[in-house]
Design a protein around this motif. Structure first.
Motif, mmCIF file in Angstrom:
data_model
loop_
_atom_site.group_PDB
_atom_site.id
_atom_site.type_symbol
_atom_site.label_atom_id
_atom_site.label_comp_id
_atom_site.label_asym_id
_atom_site.label_seq_id
_atom_site.Cartn_x
_atom_site.Cartn_y
_atom_site.Cartn_z
ATOM 1 N N VAL A 3 0.860 -1.178 0.000
ATOM 2 C CA VAL A 3 0.000 0.000 0.000
ATOM 3 C C VAL A 3 0.894 1.224 0.000
ATOM 4 O O VAL A 3 1.784 1.342 0.833
ATOM 5 N N ARG A 4 0.687 2.118 -0.931
ATOM 6 C CA ARG A 4 1.528 3.306 -1.021
ATOM 7 C C ARG A 4 0.918 4.491 -0.302
ATOM 8 O O ARG A 4 1.604 5.428 0.044
ATOM 9 N N GLU A 5 -0.362 4.455 -0.083
ATOM 10 C CA GLU A 5 -1.047 5.525 0.636
ATOM 11 C C GLU A 5 -1.727 4.925 1.854
ATOM 12 O O GLU A 5 -2.181 3.789 1.819
ATOM 13 N N VAL A 6 -1.797 5.692 2.912
ATOM 14 C CA VAL A 6 -2.524 5.267 4.105
ATOM 15 C C VAL A 6 -3.372 6.424 4.600
ATOM 16 O O VAL A 6 -3.131 7.577 4.266
ATOM 17 N N VAL A 7 -4.362 6.081 5.397
ATOM 18 C CA VAL A 7 -5.243 7.068 6.004
ATOM 19 C C VAL A 7 -5.172 6.858 7.505
ATOM 20 O O VAL A 7 -5.262 5.723 7.982
ATOM 21 N N GLU A 8 -5.000 7.920 8.246
ATOM 22 C CA GLU A 8 -4.984 7.817 9.698
ATOM 23 C C GLU A 8 -6.378 8.115 10.225
ATOM 24 O O GLU A 8 -6.959 9.153 9.908
ATOM 25 N N ILE A 9 -6.914 7.192 11.000
ATOM 26 C CA ILE A 9 -8.246 7.326 11.575
ATOM 27 C C ILE A 9 -8.076 7.707 13.047
ATOM 28 O O ILE A 9 -7.386 7.015 13.790
ATOM 29 N N VAL A 10 -8.705 8.788 13.463
ATOM 30 C CA VAL A 10 -8.615 9.252 14.843
ATOM 31 C C VAL A 10 -10.008 9.211 15.452
ATOM 32 O O VAL A 10 -10.942 9.809 14.912
ATOM 33 N N THR A 11 -10.161 8.472 16.547
ATOM 34 C CA THR A 11 -11.438 8.394 17.261
ATOM 35 C C THR A 11 -11.232 8.878 18.690
ATOM 36 O O THR A 11 -10.112 9.211 19.080
ATOM 37 N N ASP A 12 -12.291 8.884 19.465
ATOM 38 C CA ASP A 12 -12.186 9.252 20.877
ATOM 39 C C ASP A 12 -11.397 8.216 21.668
ATOM 40 O O ASP A 12 -10.875 8.505 22.736
ATOM 41 N N HIS A 13 -11.317 6.983 21.160
ATOM 42 C CA HIS A 13 -10.693 5.884 21.896
ATOM 43 C C HIS A 13 -9.308 5.514 21.388
ATOM 44 O O HIS A 13 -8.464 5.071 22.144
ATOM 45 N N ASP A 21 -8.712 2.176 0.812
ATOM 46 C CA ASP A 21 -9.856 1.369 0.377
ATOM 47 C C ASP A 21 -10.515 0.586 1.509
ATOM 48 O O ASP A 21 -11.522 -0.086 1.289
ATOM 49 N N GLN A 22 -9.958 0.658 2.708
ATOM 50 C CA GLN A 22 -10.529 -0.055 3.856
ATOM 51 C C GLN A 22 -11.941 0.451 4.118
ATOM 52 O O GLN A 22 -12.183 1.649 4.151
ATOM 53 N N MET A 23 -12.865 -0.479 4.278
ATOM 54 C CA MET A 23 -14.253 -0.104 4.551
ATOM 55 C C MET A 23 -14.436 0.101 6.051
ATOM 56 O O MET A 23 -13.979 -0.710 6.851
ATOM 57 N N LEU A 24 -15.102 1.194 6.422
ATOM 58 C CA LEU A 24 -15.384 1.517 7.818
ATOM 59 C C LEU A 24 -16.892 1.605 8.015
ATOM 60 O O LEU A 24 -17.605 2.151 7.167
ATOM 61 N N HIS A 32 -15.550 4.064 2.406
ATOM 62 C CA HIS A 32 -14.107 3.890 2.298
ATOM 63 C C HIS A 32 -13.420 4.845 3.275
ATOM 64 O O HIS A 32 -13.910 5.957 3.518
ATOM 65 N N ALA A 33 -12.280 4.432 3.798
ATOM 66 C CA ALA A 33 -11.543 5.258 4.764
ATOM 67 C C ALA A 33 -11.207 6.621 4.170
ATOM 68 O O ALA A 33 -11.258 7.629 4.873
ATOM 69 N N ARG A 34 -10.893 6.671 2.884
ATOM 70 C CA ARG A 34 -10.524 7.953 2.261
ATOM 71 C C ARG A 34 -11.695 8.937 2.241
ATOM 72 O O ARG A 34 -11.496 10.137 2.135
ATOM 73 N N ASP A 35 -12.928 8.425 2.356
ATOM 74 C CA ASP A 35 -14.121 9.278 2.312
ATOM 75 C C ASP A 35 -14.744 9.487 3.689
ATOM 76 O O ASP A 35 -15.838 10.043 3.790
ATOM 77 N N ALA A 36 -14.060 9.068 4.737
ATOM 78 C CA ALA A 36 -14.679 9.061 6.070
ATOM 79 C C ALA A 36 -14.387 10.304 6.902
ATOM 80 O O ALA A 36 -14.813 10.378 8.045
ATOM 81 N N GLU A 37 -13.712 11.285 6.356
ATOM 82 C CA GLU A 37 -13.370 12.470 7.148
ATOM 83 C C GLU A 37 -14.636 13.150 7.670
ATOM 84 O O GLU A 37 -15.583 13.399 6.927
ATOM 85 N N GLY A 38 -14.659 13.406 8.975
ATOM 86 C CA GLY A 38 -15.803 14.059 9.617
ATOM 87 C C GLY A 38 -16.989 13.147 9.850
ATOM 88 O O GLY A 38 -18.042 13.599 10.280
ATOM 89 N N THR A 39 -16.841 11.852 9.576
ATOM 90 C CA THR A 39 -17.935 10.894 9.713
ATOM 91 C C THR A 39 -17.879 10.209 11.074
ATOM 92 O O THR A 39 -16.813 9.899 11.578
ATOM 93 N N VAL A 40 -19.028 9.973 11.657
ATOM 94 C CA VAL A 40 -19.110 9.205 12.898
ATOM 95 C C VAL A 40 -18.947 7.738 12.536
ATOM 96 O O VAL A 40 -19.609 7.238 11.623
ATOM 97 N N LEU A 41 -18.058 7.047 13.247
ATOM 98 C CA LEU A 41 -17.824 5.631 12.982
ATOM 99 C C LEU A 41 -18.558 4.766 13.985
ATOM 100 O O LEU A 41 -18.690 5.132 15.147
#
Length: 96
Positions: A3-13, A21-24, A32-41
């Protein structure tokens, strides 16, 4: 797979890194993780992912357990209980 690109996911925990391409899971479905900015997980505690499920064996013992529980027991969200005064009945229920 490299994988050449990664996305950092930050939650309260926790903070974790995934491929874009990781599905959340979200309340509105999977994204997709790349489209999850500002989304509640949707969040699941890790210990709930590896619980061992009971294997039901149909037969007399299972019927005894269900019958006693339904007639005099309490079924809660995460538990089943039956309070009895007869020790022999309690033993039969526990072994069922």
């Amino acid at each position: 797979m490299k994988v050449r690109e990664v996305v950092e996911i930050v939650t309260d925990h926790v903070t974790f890194t995934v491929a874009p391409d990781q599905m959340l899971g979200t309340p509105d479905g999977w994204v997709h993780a790349r489209d999850a900015e500002g989304t509640v997980l949707a969040w699941t505690h890790a210990r709930k992912l590896c619980r061992e499920r009971l294997t039901i064996k149909p037969g007399y013992d299972f019927g005894y357990l269900v019958g006693a529980t339904c007639s005099d027991g309490t079924v809660g969200k995460n538990y089943v209980s039956l309070i009895v005064n007869d020790q022999s009945f309690a033993g039969r229920y526990a072994s069922a």
